[in-house]
Design an enzyme around this catalytic site. Sequence first.
Site, PDB file in Angstrom:
ATOM      1  N   ASP A 170      32.313  30.604  46.479  1.00 28.76           N
ATOM      2  CA  ASP A 170      33.356  30.236  45.525  1.00 28.76           C
ATOM      3  C   ASP A 170      33.000  28.442  45.247  1.00 28.76           C
ATOM      4  OD1 ASP A 170      35.512  29.298  44.107  1.00 28.76           O
ATOM      5  OD2 ASP A 170      36.723  30.269  45.097  1.00 28.76           O
ATOM      6  N   HIS A 217      36.728  27.427  42.271  1.00 27.87           N
ATOM      7  CA  HIS A 217      38.123  26.714  42.920  1.00 27.87           C
ATOM      8  C   HIS A 217      37.864  25.414  43.570  1.00 27.87           C
ATOM      9  CE1 HIS A 217      38.983  31.135  41.899  1.00 27.87           C
ATOM     10  NE2 HIS A 217      39.999  30.489  41.395  1.00 27.87           N
ATOM     11  N   SER A 267      43.543  31.106  37.546  1.00 29.71           N
ATOM     12  CA  SER A 267      43.737  30.631  38.887  1.00 29.71           C
ATOM     13  C   SER A 267      43.242  29.157  39.141  1.00 29.71           C
ATOM     14  CB  SER A 267      42.858  31.402  39.987  1.00 29.71           C
ATOM     15  OG  SER A 267      41.528  31.628  39.311  1.00 29.71           O
TER      16      SER A 267
END
Length: 354
Positions: free
Chosen positions: A332, A335, A107
């Site tokens: 998170d 990312h 990702s």
Amino acid sequence: MSFKVHQRFCFSLLLVAILLVFVEGEGENITCDVFNGTWVVDQSYPLYNASICPFIGKEFDCVKNGRPDQLYLKYRWQPHACSLSSFDGQNFLEKLKGKTIMFVGDSLSKNHWLSLLCMIHSSVPSARYSVKTSMVDDMTTYTFMDYEMKVMYHHSLYLVDIVEEKIGRVLKLDSITSGKLWLGADYLVFNTWHWWPRRGPTQPFDFIQDGDKVLKDMDRVVAFGKAIDTWGRWVDENIDPVKSKVFFQGISPTHYNGAGWGEPRAEACLGQKEPVPGDKYPGAMPAALAVLENELKTIKKPVTLLNITTLSLLRKDGHPSKYGLNWKTGMDCSHWCLAGVPDAWSVLLYNLMF
Ligand SMILES: *[C@@H]1O[C@H](CO)[C@@H](O)[C@H](O)[C@H]1NC(C)=O
Ligand SMILES: *[C@@H]1O[C@H](CO)[C@@H](O)[C@H](O)[C@H]1NC(C)=O
Ligand SMILES: *[C@@H]1O[C@H](CO)[C@@H](O)[C@H](O)[C@H]1NC(C)=O
Ligand SMILES: *[C@@H]1O[C@H](CO)[C@@H](O)[C@H](O)[C@H]1NC(C)=O
């Protein structure tokens, strides 16, 4: 035939012209390390408004997910020794007319792919596009029709294969069958790392096969190195450097432990509003980077490392924290918000592609 010869002649002229511009424009800066620099506030940033980017993934749209601070959107990467060309989407589309750029990886590759798409859209909002998704291949393709140009993403956690066998799911460090999907792309941007240390219920395999040995587990940095070695052999056997240019996106760092930047009490990256100043990160580099660099040295075909680790390490403020997909439960710090840090990766890629 004569058309072809003519074309080739023009192409050579073009090459000479580009080289001259390069030599004239850059002078003694030819060896500029574009990955060594600092983050500076630039009021013309961000490079796009995520809320009007049709490609944005909800997990990266921090503003929409409620992130209150905005300064993190204003930072531009500035190398010490030279200046980067700013991203020109029109020029990008024209240079890539009839060509394909493909991102392959986890990702973090998706993060980079969507950054590039939003930057193209922001430069040329009128460019028509279509989208095609293949579930079987786990691949999504945006085609800019007027340029016959494709920007693709192949989701692959480890680059090497996971195969369902009688004993269970086996991660095969020596096997890379999905390489057939990458053939024919003019620009390839690979990445893998984030899933290698993962254990527990979300680990998507049960065994690791290393040569003839099938193991329950092994050192994950070593396993990663073996997979990169397999990938490097794939590059040497399959890439025609005249047709395809290969990049490795490098190791994108996380910020779960504030001790890395001298704030051991920080709740991971939550509430970080500014980058680490200067050009050095006080904490350790990810162990995978040295392994990756050593493996890249053994590849005979040209592979360009997008050496984004340090510049991204400095951006403890760049992650979604609780303004990502799992804002209710997750944190998170892996990312990156878009607009944000991957836009700098895209600018660097743009500068290194041409
Ligand atoms: C980055 O550049 C500075 C100044 O030009 C230099 O002192 C430093 O050693 C460089 N750092 C790396 C990692 O190359
Ligand atoms: C981004 O676009 C939205 C929707 O058009 C608008 O409400 C918002 O003010 C814009 N943000 C910036 C920073 O321009
Ligand atoms: C080359 O480097 C010098 C100083 O190191 C700088 O003044 C100049 O702007 C640089 N040129 C380019 C094209 O980046
Ligand atoms: C990548 O950057 C790091 C510092 O950020 C440096 O130590 C390393 O030598 C660089 N690697 C390459 C291949 O340029």
